[in-house]
Structures are given as structure tokens and as C-alpha cells.
Design an enzyme around this catalytic site. Structure first.
Site, mmCIF file in Angstrom:
data_model
loop_
_atom_site.group_PDB
_atom_site.id
_atom_site.type_symbol
_atom_site.label_atom_id
_atom_site.label_comp_id
_atom_site.label_asym_id
_atom_site.label_seq_id
_atom_site.Cartn_x
_atom_site.Cartn_y
_atom_site.Cartn_z
ATOM 1 N N HIS A 120 6.621 9.512 9.782
ATOM 2 C CA HIS A 120 7.153 8.215 9.351
ATOM 3 C C HIS A 120 8.637 8.158 9.694
ATOM 4 O O HIS A 120 9.343 9.171 9.586
ATOM 5 C CB HIS A 120 6.940 8.025 7.841
ATOM 6 C CG HIS A 120 7.187 6.605 7.418
ATOM 7 N ND1 HIS A 120 8.456 6.113 7.243
ATOM 8 C CD2 HIS A 120 6.337 5.577 7.188
ATOM 9 C CE1 HIS A 120 8.363 4.829 6.913
ATOM 10 N NE2 HIS A 120 7.092 4.479 6.867
ATOM 11 N N GLY A 144 10.469 -2.764 5.619
ATOM 12 C CA GLY A 144 11.139 -3.110 4.370
ATOM 13 C C GLY A 144 12.215 -4.182 4.517
ATOM 14 O O GLY A 144 12.992 -4.416 3.596
ATOM 15 N N ASN A 166 1.026 2.654 2.089
ATOM 16 C CA ASN A 166 1.993 3.758 1.953
ATOM 17 C C ASN A 166 2.877 3.411 0.770
ATOM 18 O O ASN A 166 3.755 2.558 0.877
ATOM 19 C CB ASN A 166 2.816 3.891 3.247
ATOM 20 C CG ASN A 166 3.929 4.914 3.107
ATOM 21 O OD1 ASN A 166 3.990 5.646 2.122
ATOM 22 N ND2 ASN A 166 4.820 4.956 4.089
ATOM 23 N N TRP A 167 2.603 4.071 -0.352
ATOM 24 C CA TRP A 167 3.354 3.740 -1.574
ATOM 25 C C TRP A 167 4.787 4.252 -1.534
ATOM 26 O O TRP A 167 5.592 3.902 -2.398
ATOM 27 C CB TRP A 167 2.637 4.328 -2.795
ATOM 28 C CG TRP A 167 1.400 3.571 -3.207
ATOM 29 C CD1 TRP A 167 0.962 2.370 -2.705
ATOM 30 C CD2 TRP A 167 0.463 3.947 -4.225
ATOM 31 N NE1 TRP A 167 -0.186 1.987 -3.339
ATOM 32 C CE2 TRP A 167 -0.524 2.931 -4.280
ATOM 33 C CE3 TRP A 167 0.356 5.026 -5.094
ATOM 34 C CZ2 TRP A 167 -1.600 2.977 -5.165
ATOM 35 C CZ3 TRP A 167 -0.715 5.078 -5.979
ATOM 36 C CH2 TRP A 167 -1.682 4.059 -6.016
ATOM 37 N N LYS A 168 5.091 5.114 -0.572
ATOM 38 C CA LYS A 168 6.426 5.732 -0.500
ATOM 39 C C LYS A 168 6.749 6.382 -1.857
ATOM 40 O O LYS A 168 5.833 6.802 -2.563
ATOM 41 C CB LYS A 168 7.471 4.713 -0.048
ATOM 42 C CG LYS A 168 7.017 4.006 1.247
ATOM 43 C CD LYS A 168 8.085 3.260 1.966
ATOM 44 C CE LYS A 168 7.499 2.611 3.229
ATOM 45 N NZ LYS A 168 8.482 1.945 4.054
ATOM 46 N N GLY A 171 3.601 -1.028 3.421
ATOM 47 C CA GLY A 171 4.508 -0.453 2.432
ATOM 48 C C GLY A 171 4.539 -1.322 1.183
ATOM 49 O O GLY A 171 3.657 -1.258 0.326
ATOM 50 N N GLY A 172 5.555 -2.160 1.079
ATOM 51 C CA GLY A 172 5.795 -2.967 -0.119
ATOM 52 C C GLY A 172 4.568 -3.704 -0.633
ATOM 53 O O GLY A 172 4.283 -3.699 -1.841
ATOM 54 N N GLU A 197 5.286 1.360 14.011
ATOM 55 C CA GLU A 197 6.150 0.794 12.973
ATOM 56 C C GLU A 197 7.563 0.638 13.518
ATOM 57 O O GLU A 197 8.353 1.595 13.490
ATOM 58 C CB GLU A 197 6.191 1.718 11.744
ATOM 59 C CG GLU A 197 4.848 1.923 11.079
ATOM 60 C CD GLU A 197 4.988 2.255 9.596
ATOM 61 O OE1 GLU A 197 4.306 1.588 8.804
ATOM 62 O OE2 GLU A 197 5.790 3.132 9.225
ATOM 63 N N SER A 216 6.733 -4.755 7.276
ATOM 64 C CA SER A 216 6.729 -6.064 6.618
ATOM 65 C C SER A 216 5.439 -6.843 6.841
ATOM 66 O O SER A 216 5.452 -8.071 6.928
ATOM 67 C CB SER A 216 7.951 -6.891 7.041
ATOM 68 O OG SER A 216 9.149 -6.225 6.652
ATOM 69 N N GLU A 261 11.072 7.160 8.122
ATOM 70 C CA GLU A 261 11.955 7.594 7.036
ATOM 71 C C GLU A 261 12.071 9.113 7.009
ATOM 72 O O GLU A 261 13.099 9.663 6.591
ATOM 73 C CB GLU A 261 11.435 7.031 5.698
ATOM 74 C CG GLU A 261 11.690 5.519 5.613
ATOM 75 C CD GLU A 261 10.695 4.748 4.763
ATOM 76 O OE1 GLU A 261 9.943 5.353 3.983
ATOM 77 O OE2 GLU A 261 10.670 3.500 4.902
HETATM 78 P P1 13P Z 1 6.952 -2.299 4.538
HETATM 79 O O1 13P Z 1 5.537 -2.851 4.604
HETATM 80 O O2 13P Z 1 7.501 -2.257 3.159
HETATM 81 O O3 13P Z 1 7.845 -2.944 5.535
HETATM 82 O O4 13P Z 1 6.827 -0.747 4.977
HETATM 83 C C1 13P Z 1 6.139 -0.425 6.123
HETATM 84 C C2 13P Z 1 6.005 1.038 6.180
HETATM 85 O O5 13P Z 1 6.970 1.762 6.358
HETATM 86 C C3 13P Z 1 4.660 1.606 5.992
HETATM 87 O O6 13P Z 1 4.628 2.957 6.303
#
Ligand code: 13P
Length: 248
Positions: free
Chosen positions: A95, A172, A8-10, A231-232, A166, A210, A97
Site C-alpha cells: 500500500h 483519501g 481497507n479499514w486502515k 478506504g473511507g 491506487e 476515493s 502508505e
Molecule cells: P480512500 O478510499 O479512503 O481514498 O482509500 C483508498 C485506499 O487507500 C484503499 O487502500
């Protein structure tokens, strides 16, 4: 089951950065069949680029959101038919967010999952508790409520979704759930799916929060962790490929 590792590149990337990242990933695979199914969920403006870069490769692509409506006067929204036009295989829905910053309720998330399924795009339905909910002992109640809304709406199609657990406090933050903590919640979700369908074992339940090259193997070794939503670490080709390799 073959595991699924989805990135997930956000809200990150650019034409140039995406091209370099995808090229590095494909080069890193060296034409070999990856140890897990792979997908990358890019920001909507880059879906045409993803299609051009990934078509014919072992990496599928997806979107990070979709409208709950089919078409019409919804300024700024993207319909599932549009995602399909660009070859999207997956769409992330619910998600944390989006639940947090865009007021997405369980019912909206369920409607989005339903829209995706109806169009043949696999929804990756995210569930997870906040830190205060975990500390109040509400984890199970929260994730079950979030998943129940989707089960209620999509009925027997529930086996066609992907679930992503999640924990909000792990996203993050560098604070990963321990494999045991994650497995405990995944087992709860599996049991809930099993009560809704005899084919619950087919549903991928991903862990996200994470996950990285160092902790992926121990998380992915748990019996009910069928992959990761990253994510990251999905923004770094070497890290993402190491997570894929850890799924072997
Ligand atoms: P991180 O891997 O950056 O913690 O993000 C997880 C995430 O929200 C994937 O959708």
C-alpha cells in the site's frame, strides 16, 4: 469475471465499532448472495474478531500487511502463517502508505507477495503514482516498475495475485481518477500481466482512491476494472454495500 470489492479499514476501529459495522453489513445483505465477492481488511489485533464475526458469511477477511519473513527475531511483525491461523484469505501488500511511511521498496513488496502466495493467502498488490509523477508523465513507468518487481519474484504464480491500482493523489483526497484515466492504467497493467502469463484475464485489477457509492458504478463499468479497494467508504456499511451493489 465476478468483481471483488475489498475494504481497507486502515488504522481505524475498535472491538465495539467493528462488531457494529460488520453486523450492519451482514444485516444489509439480508442473507442474499452479494453482487460481488467481498472482503474486509482489518488491523491485525482484530483478525480473531473478524474470524468470529465473518466465518460462514459471504464476506472474506484479510490483513493490511504481512512480514516478508517466515518467522523469528522480527519484533512487531506478523507472519503469513499467523494470518492463516486466523483464516485470512487476503493480505494487502505495498500500500502506498507503507511504501511512503515505512520505506517499503518494490523488492520488499515482492517478497511479501511471494510469502503470501507460498502460504495460500492472496496478496492484493498495490501500485500507483504520486501527483508529481503523474504530472511528469511517469505514471506508466512507475506502475509498470512496481508490478514488474512482483512478476519477477513470483513468476508463473502471478495469476494468483490481485492487483490494486491506487493513484496516491486520489487516496483519501476525494479526488477520484476519472473512469477513463483509471481504465487507461488498468489496460497497461493488464497488458503487462498478459506478457507474463496467458491467463492474465483471470487476474482481478482493482481500482482504489476515493471510490464511493456515487462514483463506483462508472468506474466498475470499465472493461479492465475488476473491483475496488475501498478506504473511507468501507467504514460506512451503507456506502460499502452500495459499492458492492454497483458491481452487479
Ligand atoms: P480512500 O478510499 O479512503 O481514498 O482509500 C483508498 C485506499 O487507500 C484503499 O487502500
Amino acid at each position: 469475471m465476478r468483481k471483488l470489492i475489498a475494504g481497507n479499514w486502515k488504522m481505524n476501529g475498535s472491538l465495539a465499532a467493528n462488531q457494529a459495522l460488520v453486523k450492519a453489513m451482514l444485516d444489509g445483505l439480508r442473507g442474499a448472495v452479494p453482487a460481488a465477492d467481498m472482503a474486509l481488511c482489518a488491523p491485525a489485533p482484530y483478525l480473531a474478531q473478524m474470524q468470529a464475526l465473518l466465518q460462514g458469511s459471504p464476506i472474506a477477511w484479510g490483513s493490511q500487511d504481512v512480514s516478508a519473513h517466515e518467522q523469528g527475531a522480527y519484533t512487531g511483525e506478523v507472519s503469513v502463517a499467523m494470518l492463516k491461523d486466523f483464516g485470512c484469505r487476503y493480505v494487502i501488500v505495498g500500500h502506498s502508505e507503507r511504501r511512503q511511511h515505512h520505506g517499503e521498496t518494490d523488492d520488499i513488496v515482492a517478497a511479501k507477495a511471494q510469502c503470501a502466495l507460498a502460504a495460500g493467502v492472496t496478496p492484493i498488490v498495490c501500485v500507483g503514482e504520486t501527483l508529481s509523477q503523474r504530472e511528469a508523465g511517469e505514471t506508466e513507468t512507475v506502475v509498470k516498475r512496481q508490478l514488474a518487481a512482483v512478476i519477477h519474484t513470483v513468476g508463473h504464480c502471478i495469476t494468483e495475485i490481485v492487483v490494486a491500482y491506487e493513484p496516491v493523489w486520489a487516496i483519501g483526497t476525494g479526488k477520484t481518477a476519472t473512469p477513463e484515466m483509471a481504465q487507461a492504467v488498468h489496460a497497461v497493467l493488464r497488458a503487462q500481466l498478459a506478457a507474463a502469463s496467458t491467463n492474465a484475464k483471470r487476474v482481478h485489477i482493482l481500482y482504489g482512491g476515493s471510490m464511493n457509492a456515487a462514483n463506483a458504478a462508472s468506474l466498475l463499468a470499465q472493461p479492465d476494472i475488476d473491483g475496488g479497494l475501498i478506504g473511507g467508504a468501507s467504514l460506512k456499511s451503507a456506502d460499502f454495500l452500495q459499492i458492492v451493489a454497483a458491481a452487479a
